[in-house]
Motif scaffolding. Structure first.
Motif, mmCIF file in Angstrom:
data_model
loop_
_atom_site.group_PDB
_atom_site.id
_atom_site.type_symbol
_atom_site.label_atom_id
_atom_site.label_comp_id
_atom_site.label_asym_id
_atom_site.label_seq_id
_atom_site.Cartn_x
_atom_site.Cartn_y
_atom_site.Cartn_z
ATOM 1 N N THR A 189 -58.274 32.330 -87.617
ATOM 2 C CA THR A 189 -57.914 32.914 -88.901
ATOM 3 C C THR A 189 -57.774 34.434 -88.764
ATOM 4 N N ARG A 190 -57.054 35.028 -89.706
ATOM 5 C CA ARG A 190 -56.878 36.488 -89.679
ATOM 6 C C ARG A 190 -58.219 37.205 -89.781
ATOM 7 N N GLN A 191 -59.095 36.682 -90.606
ATOM 8 C CA GLN A 191 -60.392 37.325 -90.793
ATOM 9 C C GLN A 191 -61.177 37.351 -89.491
ATOM 10 N N TRP A 192 -61.131 36.263 -88.730
ATOM 11 C CA TRP A 192 -61.882 36.209 -87.481
ATOM 12 C C TRP A 192 -61.276 37.146 -86.448
ATOM 13 N N ILE A 193 -59.960 37.173 -86.358
ATOM 14 C CA ILE A 193 -59.287 38.059 -85.395
ATOM 15 C C ILE A 193 -59.620 39.519 -85.692
ATOM 16 N N ALA A 194 -59.700 39.868 -86.981
ATOM 17 C CA ALA A 194 -59.970 41.251 -87.371
ATOM 18 C C ALA A 194 -61.344 41.723 -86.945
ATOM 19 N N THR A 195 -62.271 40.805 -86.765
ATOM 20 C CA THR A 195 -63.644 41.181 -86.411
ATOM 21 C C THR A 195 -64.034 40.771 -84.991
ATOM 22 N N HIS A 196 -63.093 40.198 -84.249
ATOM 23 C CA HIS A 196 -63.361 39.777 -82.873
ATOM 24 C C HIS A 196 -62.201 40.252 -81.988
ATOM 25 N N ALA A 197 -62.474 41.276 -81.213
ATOM 26 C CA ALA A 197 -61.416 41.915 -80.429
ATOM 27 C C ALA A 197 -61.036 41.149 -79.166
ATOM 28 N N GLY A 198 -61.755 40.123 -78.839
ATOM 29 C CA GLY A 198 -61.465 39.405 -77.603
ATOM 30 C C GLY A 198 -62.444 39.807 -76.506
ATOM 31 N N PRO A 199 -62.218 39.364 -75.279
ATOM 32 C CA PRO A 199 -61.023 38.638 -74.808
ATOM 33 C C PRO A 199 -60.945 37.221 -75.366
ATOM 34 N N TYR A 200 -59.724 36.715 -75.466
ATOM 35 C CA TYR A 200 -59.473 35.369 -75.959
ATOM 36 C C TYR A 200 -59.141 34.481 -74.761
ATOM 37 N N HIS A 201 -59.912 33.433 -74.587
ATOM 38 C CA HIS A 201 -59.763 32.576 -73.412
ATOM 39 C C HIS A 201 -59.019 31.277 -73.714
ATOM 40 N N VAL A 202 -58.358 31.206 -74.866
ATOM 41 C CA VAL A 202 -57.672 29.967 -75.251
ATOM 42 C C VAL A 202 -56.157 30.148 -75.319
ATOM 43 N N LEU A 203 -55.648 31.227 -74.755
ATOM 44 C CA LEU A 203 -54.219 31.539 -74.850
ATOM 45 C C LEU A 203 -53.466 31.247 -73.566
ATOM 46 N N GLY A 204 -54.086 30.534 -72.643
ATOM 47 C CA GLY A 204 -53.425 30.208 -71.385
ATOM 48 C C GLY A 204 -54.005 30.987 -70.228
ATOM 49 N N ASP A 205 -54.028 30.351 -69.073
ATOM 50 C CA ASP A 205 -54.540 30.969 -67.853
ATOM 51 C C ASP A 205 -53.497 31.950 -67.321
ATOM 52 N N PRO A 206 -53.788 33.257 -67.310
ATOM 53 C CA PRO A 206 -52.797 34.243 -66.860
ATOM 54 C C PRO A 206 -52.458 34.152 -65.377
ATOM 55 N N THR A 207 -53.252 33.407 -64.595
ATOM 56 C CA THR A 207 -52.987 33.299 -63.164
ATOM 57 C C THR A 207 -52.005 32.174 -62.829
ATOM 58 N N MET A 208 -51.615 31.377 -63.817
ATOM 59 C CA MET A 208 -50.734 30.234 -63.557
ATOM 60 C C MET A 208 -49.319 30.673 -63.200
ATOM 61 N N THR A 209 -48.664 29.871 -62.382
ATOM 62 C CA THR A 209 -47.254 30.088 -62.111
ATOM 63 C C THR A 209 -46.434 29.505 -63.257
ATOM 64 N N THR A 210 -45.203 29.955 -63.380
ATOM 65 C CA THR A 210 -44.318 29.413 -64.408
ATOM 66 C C THR A 210 -44.099 27.917 -64.204
ATOM 67 N N THR A 211 -43.987 27.500 -62.961
ATOM 68 C CA THR A 211 -43.780 26.080 -62.653
ATOM 69 C C THR A 211 -44.954 25.242 -63.131
ATOM 70 N N ASP A 212 -46.172 25.700 -62.842
ATOM 71 C CA ASP A 212 -47.351 24.961 -63.276
ATOM 72 C C ASP A 212 -47.485 24.964 -64.796
ATOM 73 N N ARG A 213 -47.154 26.074 -65.420
ATOM 74 C CA ARG A 213 -47.249 26.152 -66.875
ATOM 75 C C ARG A 213 -46.295 25.149 -67.525
ATOM 76 N N GLN A 214 -45.084 25.058 -67.004
ATOM 77 C CA GLN A 214 -44.113 24.105 -67.539
ATOM 78 C C GLN A 214 -44.544 22.667 -67.272
ATOM 79 N N ALA A 215 -45.172 22.442 -66.115
ATOM 80 C CA ALA A 215 -45.653 21.100 -65.785
ATOM 81 C C ALA A 215 -46.777 20.676 -66.719
#
Length: 265
Positions: A159-185
């Motif tokens: 929710t907007r309220q939660w985002i406003a009071t929690h700066a992160g990091p957010y660990h539910v937005l995807g693994d940044p180390t993944m390749t594009t191929t693996d992400r599509q798979a």
């Protein structure tokens, strides 16, 4: 089996994939399954809610975190078989399973493939898949395909309220180390999931959780799962979005622990 110390190890699948495994806590075993294109870090915040009462086990799906990739086609059933490989590598025979989002899809197959091993099943913010599932609005899917969809995905998670009071990091937005191929798979594995025909064969008592304001996976999927799974029961979190298990903790964890019969006093 009771594990008191946190440790990491690797497991090898029959086809040679290397899976990175993480174990923490003590008590009855609870396997935690992450969402699509995410590593075990998906559970970083919520995991603490269970580690006091349970030996929590996570692993990185193929193509995420410390696990290898290399298969031509991923599938939720394949990930479920990988989960069994992980539990075998730890010499764990019986366990409960809590899967959210794509992890809930994987958990469905796990309960079907190994009914004698799954004590209890918890399915969060997920869907039965196939033509019977209720999908997100076309406009939602279109916006997620934009070049920089991360801020929009964040708004679907919290929710907007939660985002406003929690700066992160957010660990539910995807693994940044993944390749594009693996992400599509991973996307194909999640979107082609269809357990509709086998859901009635699930023997485990099943708790089905969902946020009422989830626009990524509509909450009406919870009722579909409840009607298909013989021992299914739905609990909804009013006002919660997709990452209800994170924003609405510890209340969400309390519901799970009560169902598991292991909530601390």
């Amino acid at each position: 089996m009771v594990v008191t110390a946190e440790y990491h190890q690797s497991a090898r699948t029959p086809d040679g994939a290397r899976l990175s495994v993480q174990v923490r806590g003590s008590g009855p075993v609870l396997l935690l399954l992450s969402g699509q294109a995410n590593s075990h870090h998906w559970w970083d915040r919520a995991r603490a809610d269970f580690a006091h009462d349970h030996t929590t086990v996570t692993f990185d799906y193929r193509g995420t975190g410390g696990s290898s990739s290399g298969v031509e086609r991923y599938a939720t059933e394949l990930f479920a078989r990988d989960a069994l490989t992980v539990m075998d590598s730890l010499f764990i025979d019986r366990f409960s399973v809590y899967g959210t989002s794509m992890g809930g899809r994987v958990a469905q197959w796990l309960a079907v493939l190994a009914p004698q091993r799954v004590d209890m099943l918890v399915l969060g913010c997920t869907t039965p898949g196939g033509e019977h599932a209720l999908h997100s609005d076309v406009a939602v899917r279109r916006r997620l395909m934009a070049p920089d969809a991360r801020p929009y995905l964040l708004s679907l998670m919290y929710t907007r309220q939660w985002i406003a009071t929690h700066a992160g990091p957010y660990h539910v937005l995807g693994d940044p180390t993944m390749t594009t191929t693996d992400r599509q798979a991973h996307l194909r594995a999640s979107s082609t999931h269809d357990a509709w025909d086998v859901l009635p064969s699930i023997e485990a008592s099943t708790l089905i959780l969902h946020g009422t304001d989830d626009a990524l996976i509509p909450s009406r999927n919870a009722q579909l799962l409840e009607r298909r799974i013989p021992r299914g029961r739905v609990v909804l979190f009013e006002g919660a979005r997709h990452a209800y298990f994170d924003e609405f903790r510890p209340s969400a964890a309390d519901v799970v622990l009560e169902a598991l019969g292991t909530r601390s006093s």
